[in-house]
Design a protein around this motif. Sequence first.
Motif, PDB file in Angstrom:
ATOM      1  N   ASP A 173      95.525  29.131  67.224  1.00 52.62           N
ATOM      2  CA  ASP A 173      94.936  29.267  65.891  1.00 52.62           C
ATOM      3  C   ASP A 173      95.882  28.696  64.838  1.00 52.62           C
ATOM      4  OD1 ASP A 173      92.679  30.444  66.924  1.00 52.62           O
ATOM      5  OD2 ASP A 173      93.247  32.495  66.394  1.00 52.62           O
ATOM      6  N   LEU A 174      97.179  28.977  64.980  1.00 53.65           N
ATOM      7  CA  LEU A 174      98.155  28.455  64.031  1.00 53.65           C
ATOM      8  C   LEU A 174      98.204  26.930  64.089  1.00 53.65           C
ATOM      9  CD1 LEU A 174     100.437  28.954  61.968  1.00 53.65           C
ATOM     10  CD2 LEU A 174     102.017  29.135  63.916  1.00 53.65           C
ATOM     11  N   ALA A 175      98.131  26.371  65.285  1.00 54.94           N
ATOM     12  CA  ALA A 175      98.137  24.911  65.434  1.00 54.94           C
ATOM     13  C   ALA A 175      96.931  24.282  64.745  1.00 54.94           C
ATOM     14  CB  ALA A 175      98.169  24.534  66.913  1.00 54.94           C
ATOM     15  N   ALA A 234     107.117  31.511  67.946  1.00 51.63           N
ATOM     16  CA  ALA A 234     106.987  32.917  67.550  1.00 51.63           C
ATOM     17  C   ALA A 234     105.570  33.414  67.808  1.00 51.63           C
ATOM     18  CB  ALA A 234     107.352  33.087  66.075  1.00 51.63           C
ATOM     19  N   ALA A 235     104.577  32.579  67.509  1.00 53.90           N
ATOM     20  CA  ALA A 235     103.187  32.958  67.767  1.00 53.90           C
ATOM     21  C   ALA A 235     102.960  33.184  69.256  1.00 53.90           C
ATOM     22  CB  ALA A 235     102.243  31.877  67.240  1.00 53.90           C
ATOM     23  N   GLU A 236     103.547  32.319  70.094  1.00 54.83           N
ATOM     24  CA  GLU A 236     103.431  32.515  71.532  1.00 54.83           C
ATOM     25  C   GLU A 236     104.055  33.847  71.952  1.00 54.83           C
ATOM     26  OE1 GLU A 236     103.291  28.105  73.591  1.00 54.83           O
ATOM     27  OE2 GLU A 236     105.224  29.112  73.423  1.00 54.83           O
ATOM     28  N   MET A 237     105.167  34.203  71.316  1.00 53.29           N
ATOM     29  CA  MET A 237     105.800  35.473  71.662  1.00 53.29           C
ATOM     30  C   MET A 237     104.859  36.647  71.368  1.00 53.29           C
ATOM     31  SD  MET A 237     109.585  36.873  70.727  1.00 53.29           S
ATOM     32  CE  MET A 237     110.257  35.555  71.735  1.00 53.29           C
ATOM     33  N   PHE A 238     104.188  36.604  70.228  1.00 54.39           N
ATOM     34  CA  PHE A 238     103.229  37.661  69.919  1.00 54.39           C
ATOM     35  C   PHE A 238     102.080  37.673  70.929  1.00 54.39           C
ATOM     36  CE2 PHE A 238     104.959  37.237  65.482  1.00 54.39           C
ATOM     37  CZ  PHE A 238     105.528  38.491  65.434  1.00 54.39           C
ATOM     38  N   GLN A 256      86.976  30.150  64.723  1.00 55.78           N
ATOM     39  CA  GLN A 256      87.751  31.376  64.861  1.00 55.78           C
ATOM     40  C   GLN A 256      89.041  31.284  64.057  1.00 55.78           C
ATOM     41  OE1 GLN A 256      88.599  33.235  68.798  1.00 55.78           O
ATOM     42  NE2 GLN A 256      90.750  33.052  68.168  1.00 55.78           N
ATOM     43  N   ALA A 257      89.728  30.140  64.174  1.00 50.37           N
ATOM     44  CA  ALA A 257      90.979  29.958  63.427  1.00 50.37           C
ATOM     45  C   ALA A 257      90.718  30.015  61.920  1.00 50.37           C
ATOM     46  CB  ALA A 257      91.621  28.637  63.815  1.00 50.37           C
ATOM     47  N   GLU A 258      89.645  29.383  61.484  1.00 48.25           N
ATOM     48  CA  GLU A 258      89.320  29.376  60.062  1.00 48.25           C
ATOM     49  C   GLU A 258      88.969  30.777  59.562  1.00 48.25           C
ATOM     50  OE1 GLU A 258      86.231  26.455  59.924  1.00 48.25           O
ATOM     51  OE2 GLU A 258      87.634  24.812  59.474  1.00 48.25           O
ATOM     52  N   GLU A 259      88.273  31.549  60.398  1.00 48.38           N
ATOM     53  CA  GLU A 259      87.924  32.919  60.010  1.00 48.38           C
ATOM     54  C   GLU A 259      89.175  33.784  59.869  1.00 48.38           C
ATOM     55  OE1 GLU A 259      85.106  34.312  62.892  1.00 48.38           O
ATOM     56  OE2 GLU A 259      83.559  32.891  62.234  1.00 48.38           O
ATOM     57  N   ARG A 260      90.099  33.655  60.816  1.00 51.58           N
ATOM     58  CA  ARG A 260      91.357  34.412  60.730  1.00 51.58           C
ATOM     59  C   ARG A 260      92.138  34.004  59.491  1.00 51.58           C
ATOM     60  NH1 ARG A 260      94.811  34.648  66.203  1.00 51.58           N
ATOM     61  NH2 ARG A 260      95.946  36.162  64.952  1.00 51.58           N
ATOM     62  N   LEU A 301      99.559  38.656  60.077  1.00 52.86           N
ATOM     63  CA  LEU A 301     100.427  38.016  61.058  1.00 52.86           C
ATOM     64  C   LEU A 301     100.281  36.505  61.013  1.00 52.86           C
ATOM     65  CD1 LEU A 301     102.486  38.265  63.307  1.00 52.86           C
ATOM     66  CD2 LEU A 301     100.598  38.515  64.931  1.00 52.86           C
ATOM     67  N   LEU A 302      99.051  36.004  60.997  1.00 53.56           N
ATOM     68  CA  LEU A 302      98.837  34.562  60.923  1.00 53.56           C
ATOM     69  C   LEU A 302      99.391  34.011  59.615  1.00 53.56           C
ATOM     70  CD1 LEU A 302      97.638  32.107  62.378  1.00 53.56           C
ATOM     71  CD2 LEU A 302      95.460  32.579  61.218  1.00 53.56           C
TER      72      LEU A 302
END
Length: 201
Positions: free
Chosen positions: A6-8, A31-35, A129-133, A140-141
């Motif tokens: 989603d961050l990408a 960091a996102a992968e860690m979460f 989904q990414a846009e909604e988040r 977090l995002l």
Amino acid sequence: MTTARDLAIVALEAAPHRPLEQGDLSLALAAAEMFDLIEARALVLDDDLIRPSAQAPTGDRLLDEAASSLVRQDPYESVEDWLWRRGRGLSAAYVADLEHLGLTARPRGRRIPLRSGRTVPVDSAARRQAEERWASGEPLLAALAAAAGIRDEPADATEDFTDETVTTVLAAVGNAVRELEAVRQRRAIEDAAFDNVWRGY
């Protein structure tokens, strides 16, 4: 979908309007992968040390690759050390993966392909989904986007979080981004000094 993916996608959406430092984005993606791995119960944090759990496939190629790269014996890695190691070239890996999955495409002009070579997200469930988040302002995002330079908030803004694991990872990525910026500044000063010597000043 994962937070990292989603961050990408959010980063690709922002790129035409806001140039991003690839190193900062790579650290934020790590960091996102860690979460994502914490959520998948592939690891737990012991203070700032990463302790892997039993590895189970997540169904995401890059996330499985991240899980398999965890150090599985003493001395365990610190969060920041892992961010630096895992983050190397990670933004390019995500761009390539999104294109491989058909989630992005290279835009074309009316007659010739755009020379930038950049990819853009196509209309897909993943993009929506990414846009909604992103539109919801999910903390977090938003914090990871700040670390990547997509938002203006400080990269270590952790006041919205009470979970110690979350604050530990966000603080580590904030530190890493600041360290990377300091390296860039030192190189710029050294390059300028070299140019002045070369010109005879």
